[in-house]
Every structure is written in C-alpha cells, then in structure tokens.
Scaffold this motif. Structure first.
Motif, PDB file in Angstrom:
ATOM      1  N   LEU A  47      -4.318  -1.618  -3.933  1.00  0.00           N
ATOM      2  CA  LEU A  47      -3.050  -2.121  -4.429  1.00  0.00           C
ATOM      3  C   LEU A  47      -3.015  -2.079  -5.957  1.00  0.00           C
ATOM      4  CD1 LEU A  47      -0.375  -3.357  -3.479  1.00  0.00           C
ATOM      5  CD2 LEU A  47      -1.440  -5.608  -3.665  1.00  0.00           C
ATOM      6  N   TYR A  48      -4.123  -2.458  -6.577  1.00  0.00           N
ATOM      7  CA  TYR A  48      -4.163  -2.484  -8.039  1.00  0.00           C
ATOM      8  C   TYR A  48      -4.098  -1.067  -8.622  1.00  0.00           C
ATOM      9  CZ  TYR A  48      -5.426  -4.002 -12.737  1.00  0.00           C
ATOM     10  OH  TYR A  48      -5.414  -4.261 -14.098  1.00  0.00           O
ATOM     11  N   THR A  49      -4.881  -0.134  -8.064  1.00  0.00           N
ATOM     12  CA  THR A  49      -4.891   1.232  -8.611  1.00  0.00           C
ATOM     13  C   THR A  49      -3.574   1.942  -8.382  1.00  0.00           C
ATOM     14  OG1 THR A  49      -5.968   2.051  -6.589  1.00  0.00           O
ATOM     15  CG2 THR A  49      -7.393   1.522  -8.473  1.00  0.00           C
ATOM     16  N   ASN A  50      -2.801   1.520  -7.370  1.00  0.00           N
ATOM     17  CA  ASN A  50      -1.468   2.106  -7.194  1.00  0.00           C
ATOM     18  C   ASN A  50      -0.621   1.920  -8.453  1.00  0.00           C
ATOM     19  OD1 ASN A  50      -1.954   3.008  -4.621  1.00  0.00           O
ATOM     20  ND2 ASN A  50      -0.941   1.292  -3.602  1.00  0.00           N
ATOM     21  N   GLY A  51      -0.861   0.838  -9.173  1.00  0.00           N
ATOM     22  CA  GLY A  51      -0.113   0.580 -10.398  1.00  0.00           C
ATOM     23  C   GLY A  51      -0.539   1.416 -11.574  1.00  0.00           C
ATOM     24  N   LEU A  52      -1.620   2.193 -11.422  1.00  0.00           N
ATOM     25  CA  LEU A  52      -2.095   3.038 -12.520  1.00  0.00           C
ATOM     26  C   LEU A  52      -1.489   4.440 -12.482  1.00  0.00           C
ATOM     27  CD1 LEU A  52      -5.920   2.128 -12.448  1.00  0.00           C
ATOM     28  CD2 LEU A  52      -4.109   1.062 -13.814  1.00  0.00           C
ATOM     29  N   TYR A  53      -0.874   4.809 -11.367  1.00  0.00           N
ATOM     30  CA  TYR A  53      -0.397   6.182 -11.210  1.00  0.00           C
ATOM     31  C   TYR A  53       0.707   6.554 -12.187  1.00  0.00           C
ATOM     32  CZ  TYR A  53      -3.116   7.498  -7.104  1.00  0.00           C
ATOM     33  OH  TYR A  53      -4.138   7.853  -6.260  1.00  0.00           O
TER      34      TYR A  53
END
Length: 597
Positions: A47-53
């Motif tokens: 969920l957190y890394t989805n915000g890095l895309y």
C-alpha cells in the motif's frame, strides 16, 4: 475497516512527509503517530509503495536538445546558453520524494509474513531511491547521500556537505542490485518488476560509463565497469525470452503503434508503461506535441537514412531539398515522427500545414488521430512507454562499442531487429568503420579511434529510434556534446520567397514574404489560392524583423531571429551541471558550488 484505516494512515504519512517548508534539509517534526499503525505486513508495504509510483516519469518530447528547432516555452537550456541561469534564479533541489522512501526503509526490519514479498517491496522502494538519485547526479554531479529519514536532532546530517559522485553512484548501484535481485516479475506491465529494475540499470550504467569516459574533468577512469554492467543487465532482459521488438510486418505502422496505442499491456516490446483510460478519467496531454510550443530540427530530419541505408547527407544538393523532396525514399520512422506532406490532424478534413514559426518540421510522434482514444486536443487516453526493449538493445550495442568489443554478431542481435521492423538494411560494422559518414564525424568530433565509425552509426540509430522520447538531452550531456547548443537549430528549406506546397496536393499552402504588403512573389496566383494560404512574414510593415528569417536572406533554411540577436555560449565544464539554489547555500554553509557556479 482495516483497509480504510490503512488508507487514512498513508494519507497522514504522505502529508507529514511532504510538509517540508523549502526543501529536504529543513527539519520537520517526526511522525510517531503513524509508526504504531504501519509497516507490520507486506500488505502495508504494498500500500505504501503504491504511493511512490507518481515519481515514475514518461517523456514525449526532446525539449532542451538539438532535436528541437525552436521552443517558445521556458527552456532551461535555452536560458542557460544565453546567460540566464544562476544560483539566484534556479529552481529545483527538491528532496521530498526521498524522505518518503527513506521513511519506509527505516521501518521494515520487523515486518512479518512471507519475506520474499517483504523484500519485493523493499526492492521497489530502493528502485525509487535509485531513480531519485540518478536525476540528482545528472543535474548536480556531487550531492549529499542520505540513506535514512532524518530526525530533528540530526544536525550533522542535515547540514552535511556534498558527497563525491563516486560514493553516490556506488550507492545507487547497491540499490539497483538489491532491486534486481528481489523485485519479482510483475503480472502487470504497469507495475515495477525485475525487468524494470534491469532496464533502469542498463540505462543508468550506459549513462555513467560514457559520462566518465568523455568527461575528463572528473578524473575518473573506471567507466568500463559501468559499461560492462550495462551489457550484463541488457543481456538478462535479452536472454529472458520475455521481450521482443514489436514487428508484425507493417513497417512504420508497427513503430507508430508503440506511441499511439490504447493498450500496450500485451505488446512484446513494452517492459513497463503508463496506463491511461477514459473510463477512469485518467488522461495525458501528448497532443501538445503538434506545433504547440516547439518544432523538430533539420538536424534530426537529416539524420534519417535513405531507404537503401545510405546517408541523406551524402546526396549532392541535400542541403537545398525542399520540404516535399526531403521525404522521398527515407527511413519509414521519419514519417512516423515528423509531420509529412498529407498528414491529417484530429478530425481534420484537409492535410495539416506545419508552422514555420517553429521551423516547419512538426512533431507527430505520440499524436493519435483516432477519436476513440483522443476525443479532443489535450485530452488523450493512449498508453505511454516507460521502458521498452528497443532502448535496451541500443544500450547493449553502444556499451560494447564504447568498450571496443562489439562484433557484427552483437549488431545482429541488437540493431538488426530494430531496423528489420521498418525494413531498413542492417548496420555493417566493417563498412561503418572503414567509411564513416563525414557528417557524423564532423558533428561528434570527440569520437576517435578504429571503432569510431560504428559508434557514430549507433548514435544515429539511437537518435532516430528514440526520437522525442526524452533521451536526447541526456545523451548529449554524457557524450560531452554541450557545444552543439551554441549553434541555433534550423527548420525546413525555403527555395525562394513566394508560395509553395507542403501538403502534397500540388496547390500552394504556405507563403513566405519579405514583409506584409510586399505581395509581388504571389501576385500571379488566383484569388482562391491566395485565400487559402498560410502567410509568414520575415519583417513587419515597419521593417522590424519577425520571429524567423532565412539563412540566405531571400531563401534558405528557416532560422530564428532570437538566435541572431542573442549569442549562445556553452561554458565547459560548468554548464554540464546546475547550481544549487543560493537560498540552500545560505541555509547550509557546508554546501559548495561546483565548476565555477
């Protein structure tokens, strides 16, 4: 309810992390509120890394490069060579994205669950840290390396000096190695995968290896170790069997499809792409490529080979060929990149007439004329490549050529399938080295040695295949070719003042006149023809020069008045780097400028 709490927590984290007042080096309060809620499972990391895309970038133009004839927007390189860039007015130096990445990486030591999944998401975060720092290295050279999220009491780190390029690059490589070894092959080409990490490694290692080779001001002589790594990373992708050049036998149409498709998910050439979908109200603005603020250059147009594989520039009188004549028997990729005679724009009933105010070579690569995916100007739903296999093949060939161990078999593996797609002859290493193109030799004077001819031809192939995809500026910088920015780029050839055809229907569409009211060159035309002409004037009614002029006065290539009025100077090595904004130097006395800034 659990997912809702997680989403709310992610928003809180993102807001806290992005709340830096001026830059990353300013101290902000820590966010202990979220630490008890987050980073417990691999699902939290996903969920957190989805915000890095959102950090991933696609490009659909070669702004600030010699592939552009004229850019009427705010071009930093244009301002740079005209003396308009300084530490007092430069922007940038944003570090917020790094804070988000390091915040996560500092809190993953006790994640429960499948550790392969945990390492996958750690690898994604480290990919994004490498992505972030690659941009910083390209922009500033030496920069501070941070591998942890800073706390309010970290004065020593907050106010540290630049770290040397060698340390930062080696740290980038460690992140990329981890990403390659731990990110899984993704089920979707919109998500980061092992292949994305290898593609970035291939791209960056070619950049760093050639930068160290040609930029002797650095005093670094180990460029080959990066070129070797570029070859290795490229081979992993090439040997995987997962990717191939998209070739259905339709020549230019296959090339065209890569940049105008509504669905790239099954295209074998695509390693990763940005997905746009009207049903999700997610659009891009690639329609701005067509004569909005820029045109393409004569230099790019002249680079396209003849259909038989010989240079256009070797044809007698090539420098005087009209717009109509320049398209005869050329590499099919030319008409998929540059607006050709007869091209029709979106919902158009008659052929498009290029704007001479930006040179006349209008960009159409990425421009989709299907209303299904492009219902109106500026509202576009076609997918855009981020990593594609053709780039990897070009990286492989160039790295081996620069190291001096390229063979014809290597060319057959890399350059040949790219040219086969458009039915162009294969590159012959023996012919290229024994008879290098004089135009390329003159353009790239720092390429020398027995292998120089094939290096030059690979550079040509790269310029053509990857045109308008955002690579050209970085290529010029790593090859130490900044001096090309001292020469203003040119547009199409105008044989004489008067009216001429640019759409291929035999009827004049464009008129170039000395000034408004001086209609002598078109007086013999019928009124119907005159009424449909697009007029361009070299001077206004009072004799003042307009935005364009012709190289020979009353004929010649389109040139731009601003280039005549203001001298362009590229200062080496200073201009290969950007200054740190002066406000950051004031905040942190340990930061020092590089190379004369």
């Amino acid at each position: 309810m659990k997912k809702l709490k997680l989403c709310i927590s992610v928003i809180i984290i993102a807001c806290c992390l992005s709340a830096c007042n001026n830059d990353f080096l300013q101290r902000d309060p820590s966010t202990s509120l979220t630490e008890g809620l987050f980073f417990k499972t691999a699902a939290d990391l996903e969920l957190y890394t989805n915000g890095l895309y959102s950090q991933l970038e696609y490009q659909y133009a070669d702004l600030n490069s010699d592939n552009i004839s004229c850019y009427t927007g705010d071009g930093e390189v244009d301002r740079l060579v005209r003396g308009g860039v300084s530490a007092d007015n430069i922007g940038g130096w944003y570090w917020g994205d790094l804070r988000k990445i390091n915040f996560m990486l500092a809190r993953v030591s006790d994640i429960s669950g499948d550790q392969d999944n945990v390492r996958n998401y750690i690898g994604i975060a480290r990919f994004f840290r490498a992505w972030f720092y690659i941009d910083k290295i390209k922009t500033y050279g030496d920069v501070p390396w941070y591998s942890k999220d800073l706390q309010t009491n970290d004065d020593e780190l907050l106010y540290k000096a630049r770290d040397p390029r060698t340390l930062v690059v080696d740290s980038i490589m460690q992140d990329l190695e981890y990403a390659v070894n731990n990110i899984k092959p993704a089920n979707s080409k919109t998500r980061l995968s092992k292949w994305s990490a290898l593609a970035l490694m291939s791209r960056f290692c070619l950049y760093e290896g050639t930068f160290r080779k040609y930029h002797t001001e650095l005093g670094l002589k180990d460029g080959d170790r990066f070129l070797e790594k570029c070859v290795w990373a490229s081979q992993q992708i090439m040997n995987s069997g997962n990717f191939s050049i998209y070739n259905t036998g339709k020549e230019g149409l296959d090339y065209h499809t890569l940049f105008t498709s509504g669905d790239l998910s099954t295209n074998p050439e695509i390693i990763q792409f940005a997905d746009y979908d009207q049903s999700l109200a997610k659009s891009n603005s690639v329609h701005t490529v067509l004569d909005w603020e820029w045109g393409l250059s004569r230099g790019l147009a002249d680079s396209y080979l003849m259909k038989d594989g010989t240079p256009f520039t070797s044809i007698p009188g090539n420098d005087k060929k009209t717009f109509m004549e320049a398209w005869v028997n050329r590499d099919p990729r030319m008409r998929e990149t540059i607006c050709y005679p007869g091209f029709k724009s979106l919902n158009a009933t008659k052929p498009y007439c290029p704007k001479l105010t930006v040179g006349g070579y209008s960009q159409i690569k990425f421009f989709n004329t299907d209303t299904k995916y492009s219902p109106s100007w500026g509202l576009n739903y076609t997918d855009l490549p981020i990593f594609r296999f053709a780039e990897v093949l070009l990286n492989y060939a160039e790295a081996k050529a620069e190291m001096g161990n390229l063979t014809q078999a290597d060319i057959d593996l890399s350059i040949k399938p790219i040219r086969d797609r458009v039915s162009m002859p294969n590159l012959s290493m023996e012919s290229a080295n024994s008879n290098p193109d004089p135009a390329l030799v003159n353009y790239y004077p720092n390429v020398v040695g027995a292998n120089s001819g094939v290096i030059l031809e690979i550079r040509r192939e790269r310029r053509i295949e990857l045109a308008c995809e955002g690579f050209r500026y970085d290529d010029l910088m790593r090859w130490k070719m900044g001096k090309v920015f001292e020469d203003g780029q040119q547009g199409i050839y105008i044989p004489a003042l008067g009216a001429f055809d640019v759409t291929g229907d035999g009827v004049p569409d464009v008129a170039v006149l000395e000034a408004f009211g001086k209609t002598g060159p078109i007086d013999g035309l019928s009124q119907d023809v005159k009424d449909n002409l697009n007029f361009f004037y070299l001077k206004d009614s009072e004799g003042n020069e307009q935005s364009i002029y012709l190289s020979e006065g009353d004929h010649g290539h389109v040139l731009f008045t601003r280039d005549k009025l203001t001298q362009r100077v590229f200062v080496e090595p200073k201009y290969y780097y950007r200054p740190i904004p002066q406000e950051q130097i004031v905040l942190n006395k340990n930061l020092k400028q590089m190379f004369g800034w």
